[in-house]
Design an enzyme around this catalytic site. Sequence first.
Site, PDB file in Angstrom:
ATOM      1  CE  LYS A   1      51.428  58.641  39.299  1.00  0.00           C
ATOM      2  NZ  LYS A   1      50.708  59.772  38.740  1.00  0.00           N
TER       3      LYS A   1
ATOM      4  CG  ASP B   1      47.751  59.858  36.240  1.00  0.00           C
ATOM      5  OD1 ASP B   1      48.592  59.721  35.308  1.00  0.00           O
ATOM      6  OD2 ASP B   1      48.088  60.828  37.108  1.00  0.00           O
TER       7      ASP B   1
ATOM      8  CG  ASP C   1      39.602  43.843  34.613  1.00  0.00           C
ATOM      9  OD1 ASP C   1      40.283  42.938  33.707  1.00  0.00           O
ATOM     10  OD2 ASP C   1      38.773  43.892  35.322  1.00  0.00           O
TER      11      ASP C   1
HETATM   12  C1  IPM Z   1      44.009  38.814  35.620  1.00  0.00           C
HETATM   13  C2  IPM Z   1      43.367  38.522  36.862  1.00  0.00           C
HETATM   14  C3  IPM Z   1      44.487  37.990  37.910  1.00  0.00           C
HETATM   15  C4  IPM Z   1      45.521  39.113  37.947  1.00  0.00           C
HETATM   16  C5  IPM Z   1      44.102  37.493  39.278  1.00  0.00           C
HETATM   17  C6  IPM Z   1      42.980  36.649  39.202  1.00  0.00           C
HETATM   18  C7  IPM Z   1      44.947  37.125  40.066  1.00  0.00           C
HETATM   19  O1  IPM Z   1      42.868  39.713  37.441  1.00  0.00           O
HETATM   20  O2  IPM Z   1      44.429  37.762  35.097  1.00  0.00           O
HETATM   21  O3  IPM Z   1      43.910  39.895  35.063  1.00  0.00           O
HETATM   22  O4  IPM Z   1      45.366  39.916  38.664  1.00  0.00           O
HETATM   23  O5  IPM Z   1      46.499  38.992  37.005  1.00  0.00           O
HETATM   24 MG    MG Z   2      42.791  41.273  36.175  1.00  0.00          MG
END
Ligand code: IPM
Ligand code: MG
Length: 360
Positions: A195, A227, A255
């Site tokens: 960013k 973003d 994610d």
């Molecule tokens: C990940 C998880 C962890 C992080 C959490 C559980 C602390 O979300 O491994 O991505 O944020 O690193």
């Molecule tokens: Mg995570």
Amino acid sequence: MDFNIAVIPGDGIGPEIIREARKVLDAVGAKYGHSFSYTEVLMGGVSIDATGVPLTDEALQTAKNSDSVLLGAVGGDVGKTSWYDLAPNLRPEAGLLAIRKGLNLFANIRPAILFNELKSACPLREDIIGDGFDFVVMRELTGGLYFGDRCTREVDGLRTATDTLVYNENEIARIARKAFEIARKRRKKVCSVDKANVLDSSRLWRQVTKEVAEEYPDVELTDMLVDNCAMQIVKDPRQFDVILTENMFGDILSDEASMVTGSIGMLASASLGESKLGLYEPSHGSAPDIAGQNKANPIATILSAAMMLRYSFELDKEADIVEAAVKEVLKKGYRTIDIMSPDKSLVGCDRMGDLIADEI
Ligand code: IPM
Ligand code: MG
């Protein structure tokens, strides 16, 4: 060869998926003459219940003394278990952060692969998927907002919280090198995500990454704002090979990347440092809602074990065999509930492990 693996079953579905990964490792050992010995380590909620803390010094020491660490998952339902009444540094997730920091695992590799057999699970349109995508998120894991100073206090009568985002040039350079090394073994493209239009830490990130790139003239480096990257992952995921980014951005983007594959139950991850010792875990969480019901998909953990064979033990052939066994079982139509589709055969966690071990 003999390998000593620290295993952390952890919470929720952790013990079930770890059991299946061990089954597969043992099948590999039996076939190729390796011996894997396992030392169980407590971490997360189970450790809190047994010792009062999410990771004891002894547990960390056991992990340090091993050749590598295989982790299931930690944590539970926030708000439903007493683990979350504890101070933040005593909760299950704090164990995970402590082991990452304690083992100096600064490079987190999270692949996002669209498995051919599971294309129908991908939420993206067919014209976007094309002939599939295969990229990795390389996330910095021991710096940034996660490990900067933080506090909550009263300032001018108002409750005020501060988190600090710190990176020095060495921390940026070492993760950048890892990204270029991985890219060299793939399609030779690194997209560094930051960013830089707002943050100083990102401007330094961009500068240092460019400097490191000069050591890798055969790899192409591009920059992208975070973003925009979030948007590009759903708009055109095929453009990416290696996404290199800092801790918090990597948490979020990884994610997203796993979700667009449609099969988070399939995605492995590796956390590496300067030595061969790594920590390998599925990208998904502890899924407390289905724990103990033999419904979990053990494939992400099994593929994490394959990454362990490849990156920590240099057993590339054996890693290939595990990955091929997973593909073969999918091709034969076996599915756990999370990736089930009509006309396929539904199996539980233990049967999926058996099928993959048999394939080896
Ligand atoms: C990940 C998880 C962890 C992080 C959490 C559980 C602390 O979300 O491994 O991505 O944020 O690193
Ligand atoms: Mg995570």
